[in-house]
Design a protein around this motif. Structure first.
Motif, PDB file in Angstrom:
ATOM      1  N   ASN A   1       0.873  -1.182   0.000  1.00  0.00           N
ATOM      2  CA  ASN A   1       0.000   0.000   0.000  1.00  0.00           C
ATOM      3  C   ASN A   1       0.906   1.228   0.000  1.00  0.00           C
ATOM      4  OD1 ASN A   1      -2.728  -1.178   0.286  1.00  0.00           O
ATOM      5  ND2 ASN A   1      -1.951  -1.919   2.249  1.00  0.00           N
ATOM      6  N   ILE A   2       0.905   1.952  -1.091  1.00  0.00           N
ATOM      7  CA  ILE A   2       1.835   3.075  -1.248  1.00  0.00           C
ATOM      8  C   ILE A   2       1.100   4.409  -1.092  1.00  0.00           C
ATOM      9  CG2 ILE A   2       3.513   4.197  -2.738  1.00  0.00           C
ATOM     10  CD1 ILE A   2       4.302   1.380  -1.785  1.00  0.00           C
ATOM     11  N   THR A   3       1.606   5.249  -0.188  1.00  0.00           N
ATOM     12  CA  THR A   3       1.101   6.607  -0.005  1.00  0.00           C
ATOM     13  C   THR A   3       2.162   7.592  -0.475  1.00  0.00           C
ATOM     14  OG1 THR A   3       2.019   7.003   2.215  1.00  0.00           O
ATOM     15  CG2 THR A   3      -0.050   5.751   2.085  1.00  0.00           C
ATOM     16  N   SER A   4       1.779   8.858  -0.582  1.00  0.00           N
ATOM     17  CA  SER A   4       2.740   9.859  -1.053  1.00  0.00           C
ATOM     18  C   SER A   4       3.849  10.119  -0.034  1.00  0.00           C
ATOM     19  CB  SER A   4       2.023  11.168  -1.397  1.00  0.00           C
ATOM     20  OG  SER A   4       1.378  11.712  -0.257  1.00  0.00           O
ATOM     21  N   ALA A   5       3.636   9.719   1.231  1.00  0.00           N
ATOM     22  CA  ALA A   5       4.699   9.868   2.227  1.00  0.00           C
ATOM     23  C   ALA A   5       5.902   9.000   1.882  1.00  0.00           C
ATOM     24  CB  ALA A   5       4.177   9.505   3.615  1.00  0.00           C
ATOM     25  N   GLN A   6       5.660   7.941   1.117  1.00  0.00           N
ATOM     26  CA  GLN A   6       6.731   7.028   0.721  1.00  0.00           C
ATOM     27  C   GLN A   6       7.445   7.480  -0.549  1.00  0.00           C
ATOM     28  OE1 GLN A   6       3.495   3.902   1.510  1.00  0.00           O
ATOM     29  NE2 GLN A   6       5.328   2.670   1.287  1.00  0.00           N
ATOM     30  N   THR A   7       6.924   8.549  -1.166  1.00  0.00           N
ATOM     31  CA  THR A   7       7.524   9.047  -2.408  1.00  0.00           C
ATOM     32  C   THR A   7       7.871  10.534  -2.276  1.00  0.00           C
ATOM     33  OG1 THR A   7       5.296   9.396  -3.305  1.00  0.00           O
ATOM     34  CG2 THR A   7       6.419   7.349  -3.897  1.00  0.00           C
ATOM     35  N   ASN A   8       8.303  10.910  -1.068  1.00  0.00           N
ATOM     36  CA  ASN A   8       8.715  12.296  -0.809  1.00  0.00           C
ATOM     37  C   ASN A   8       7.621  13.306  -1.130  1.00  0.00           C
ATOM     38  OD1 ASN A   8      11.409  11.584   0.005  1.00  0.00           O
ATOM     39  ND2 ASN A   8      11.899  11.274  -2.153  1.00  0.00           N
ATOM     40  N   GLY A   9       6.371  12.922  -0.837  1.00  0.00           N
ATOM     41  CA  GLY A   9       5.254  13.844  -1.028  1.00  0.00           C
ATOM     42  C   GLY A   9       4.743  13.925  -2.448  1.00  0.00           C
ATOM     43  N   ILE A  10       5.267  13.107  -3.340  1.00  0.00           N
ATOM     44  CA  ILE A  10       4.833  13.138  -4.738  1.00  0.00           C
ATOM     45  C   ILE A  10       3.673  12.155  -4.909  1.00  0.00           C
ATOM     46  CG2 ILE A  10       5.474  12.778  -7.144  1.00  0.00           C
ATOM     47  CD1 ILE A  10       8.373  13.377  -6.318  1.00  0.00           C
ATOM     48  N   GLY A  11       2.493  12.695  -5.151  1.00  0.00           N
ATOM     49  CA  GLY A  11       1.313  11.854  -5.335  1.00  0.00           C
ATOM     50  C   GLY A  11       0.836  11.864  -6.771  1.00  0.00           C
ATOM     51  N   ARG A  12      -0.377  11.379  -6.970  1.00  0.00           N
ATOM     52  CA  ARG A  12      -0.975  11.387  -8.308  1.00  0.00           C
ATOM     53  C   ARG A  12      -1.198  12.824  -8.771  1.00  0.00           C
ATOM     54  NH1 ARG A  12      -4.512   6.408  -6.379  1.00  0.00           N
ATOM     55  NH2 ARG A  12      -5.614   7.975  -5.208  1.00  0.00           N
ATOM     56  N   PRO A  13      -1.157  13.066 -10.081  1.00  0.00           N
ATOM     57  CA  PRO A  13      -1.080  12.106 -11.199  1.00  0.00           C
ATOM     58  C   PRO A  13       0.331  11.673 -11.583  1.00  0.00           C
ATOM     59  CG  PRO A  13      -1.371  14.303 -12.064  1.00  0.00           C
ATOM     60  CD  PRO A  13      -1.416  14.434 -10.559  1.00  0.00           C
ATOM     61  N   ALA A  14       1.348  12.112 -10.823  1.00  0.00           N
ATOM     62  CA  ALA A  14       2.712  11.661 -11.112  1.00  0.00           C
ATOM     63  C   ALA A  14       2.795  10.138 -10.913  1.00  0.00           C
ATOM     64  CB  ALA A  14       3.700  12.372 -10.188  1.00  0.00           C
ATOM     65  N   PRO A  15       3.751   9.486 -11.560  1.00  0.00           N
ATOM     66  CA  PRO A  15       3.819   8.022 -11.512  1.00  0.00           C
ATOM     67  C   PRO A  15       4.596   7.458 -10.326  1.00  0.00           C
ATOM     68  CG  PRO A  15       5.458   8.843 -13.040  1.00  0.00           C
ATOM     69  CD  PRO A  15       4.683  10.051 -12.560  1.00  0.00           C
ATOM     70  N   ALA A  16       5.115   8.313  -9.443  1.00  0.00           N
ATOM     71  CA  ALA A  16       6.058   7.855  -8.417  1.00  0.00           C
ATOM     72  C   ALA A  16       5.484   6.750  -7.521  1.00  0.00           C
ATOM     73  CB  ALA A  16       6.513   9.032  -7.561  1.00  0.00           C
ATOM     74  N   MET A  17       4.246   6.922  -7.041  1.00  0.00           N
ATOM     75  CA  MET A  17       3.666   5.909  -6.158  1.00  0.00           C
ATOM     76  C   MET A  17       3.469   4.596  -6.888  1.00  0.00           C
ATOM     77  SD  MET A  17       0.922   7.751  -3.619  1.00  0.00           S
ATOM     78  CE  MET A  17      -0.302   8.067  -4.897  1.00  0.00           C
ATOM     79  N   LEU A  18       2.996   4.660  -8.102  1.00  0.00           N
ATOM     80  CA  LEU A  18       2.742   3.461  -8.901  1.00  0.00           C
ATOM     81  C   LEU A  18       4.050   2.748  -9.234  1.00  0.00           C
ATOM     82  CD1 LEU A  18       0.835   1.611 -10.364  1.00  0.00           C
ATOM     83  CD2 LEU A  18       0.558   3.340 -12.139  1.00  0.00           C
ATOM     84  N   GLU A  19       5.054   3.506  -9.568  1.00  0.00           N
ATOM     85  CA  GLU A  19       6.356   2.912  -9.860  1.00  0.00           C
ATOM     86  C   GLU A  19       6.940   2.233  -8.630  1.00  0.00           C
ATOM     87  OE1 GLU A  19       7.680   6.037 -13.409  1.00  0.00           O
ATOM     88  OE2 GLU A  19       8.346   6.361 -11.344  1.00  0.00           O
ATOM     89  N   LEU A  20       6.778   2.854  -7.454  1.00  0.00           N
ATOM     90  CA  LEU A  20       7.277   2.254  -6.226  1.00  0.00           C
ATOM     91  C   LEU A  20       6.524   0.966  -5.897  1.00  0.00           C
ATOM     92  CD1 LEU A  20       9.110   2.276  -3.754  1.00  0.00           C
ATOM     93  CD2 LEU A  20       7.463   3.796  -2.620  1.00  0.00           C
ATOM     94  N   ALA A  21       5.200   0.985  -6.082  1.00  0.00           N
ATOM     95  CA  ALA A  21       4.406  -0.221  -5.841  1.00  0.00           C
ATOM     96  C   ALA A  21       4.889  -1.362  -6.723  1.00  0.00           C
ATOM     97  CB  ALA A  21       2.933   0.067  -6.098  1.00  0.00           C
ATOM     98  N   CYS A  22       5.119  -1.076  -7.999  1.00  0.00           N
ATOM     99  CA  CYS A  22       5.578  -2.104  -8.927  1.00  0.00           C
ATOM    100  C   CYS A  22       6.983  -2.586  -8.566  1.00  0.00           C
ATOM    101  CB  CYS A  22       5.548  -1.579 -10.361  1.00  0.00           C
ATOM    102  SG  CYS A  22       3.871  -1.317 -10.991  1.00  0.00           S
ATOM    103  N   ASP A  23       7.829  -1.667  -8.133  1.00  0.00           N
ATOM    104  CA  ASP A  23       9.182  -2.042  -7.732  1.00  0.00           C
ATOM    105  C   ASP A  23       9.137  -2.995  -6.540  1.00  0.00           C
ATOM    106  OD1 ASP A  23      12.149  -1.666  -7.852  1.00  0.00           O
ATOM    107  OD2 ASP A  23      11.812  -0.830  -5.849  1.00  0.00           O
TER     108      ASP A  23
END
Length: 264
Positions: free
Chosen positions: A147-169
């Motif tokens: 379960n990925i939140t923007s806290a795990q991507t340095n505050g970068i949320g949707r629509p950027a791909p950072a959370m989705l990329e981290l989930a896939c990683d």
């Protein structure tokens, strides 16, 4: 093609038919400072993390005008912070009432487990919100691996791909073009596009539809059809790869994608 993983959204996609919980909390938090906001104003940016969403709402021209008329000054970042704290308290107090799996999800879970397709989520919830919703969902059989939140991507949320990329990683996916991103808002579709995944928009019970299950059921058959078509057209305009009326259609979609191409 073989689908390597499925990444879901939470409210409006897998739980909380109509994505009602954030709407109630946003409206109450702004009403507590004397500002009325409409569902349409809120739903325009659904899918963002909730703190960013507060800033989006407070910067709407109508809200800015109402705020200045009421307080003779424009809202500040401190005002945003106070509204967010109030919003979060309201939402946390109500989340247990909005954690029921949407129709079709139990069968989807069984299908993904039987096919050994891992699944996870990206979400506008934060960790504290997830700590309430996730155990209730788990008791219904829904247990995302990540379960990925923007806290795990340095505050970068949707629509950027950072959370989705981290989930896939974290799911050890090797090819994002073989991942389904399933959501109920335009920001979900944009997130999936930006990560180069296959995007799937769910019509019934979605943020875009915005009705509770009872309210949708109370519509006439022609009204339901018109509303479904309206939501589908919004996904189509956003460029969604697939549009499903309900989650129950997801297994058949995955089977179709995974089916071998006949030799010509």
């Amino acid at each position: 093609m073989t689908i390597q993983a499925v990444i879901f959204d939470w409210a409006g996609t897998t739980v909380d038919y109509g994505s009602r919980s954030p709407i109630v909390a946003f409206q109450q938090a702004f009403a507590n400072v004397g500002i009325e906001i409409t569902e349409a104003e809120i739903r325009k940016d659904m899918g963002l993390d909730k703190y960013t969403h507060i800033h989006k709402i407070i910067n709407l021209p109508a809200v800015q005008n109402d705020w200045q008329a009421r307080f003779q000054v424009l809202p500040t970042s401190d005002d945003c912070d106070r509204i967010y704290v109030d919003f979060k308290a309201i939402l946390l107090a109500s989340l247990t009432n909005f954690a029921q799996l949407k129709p079709g999800m139990p069968a989807v879970i069984d299908y993904l487990n039987s096919q050994q397709i891992p699944y996870g989520t990206t979400t506008g919830y934060d960790e504290e919100m997830l700590s309430i919703v996730a155990p209730i969902a788990a008791n219904q059989g829904y247990q995302p691996v990540v379960n990925i939140t923007s806290a795990q991507t340095n505050g970068i949320g949707r629509p950027a791909p950072a959370m989705l990329e981290l989930a896939c990683d974290q799911l050890e996916v090797t090819d994002l073009t073989q991942v389904l991103k399933v959501g109920d808002s335009i920001n979900d579709i944009l997130e999936g596009q930006n990560a180069d995944t296959i995007t799937v928009g769910i019509v019934e019970g979605s943020n875009l539809m915005g009705l509770s299950e009872d309210d949708f059921a109370a519509l006439s058959i022609p009204q339901q059809a018109l509303l479904r078509a309206k939501v589908a057209s919004q996904y189509e305009a956003a460029g969604a790869d697939h549009i499903l009326l309900s989650m129950s259609e997801l297994p058949a979609l995955i089977d179709a994608i995974n089916a071998p191409v006949a030799d010509l």
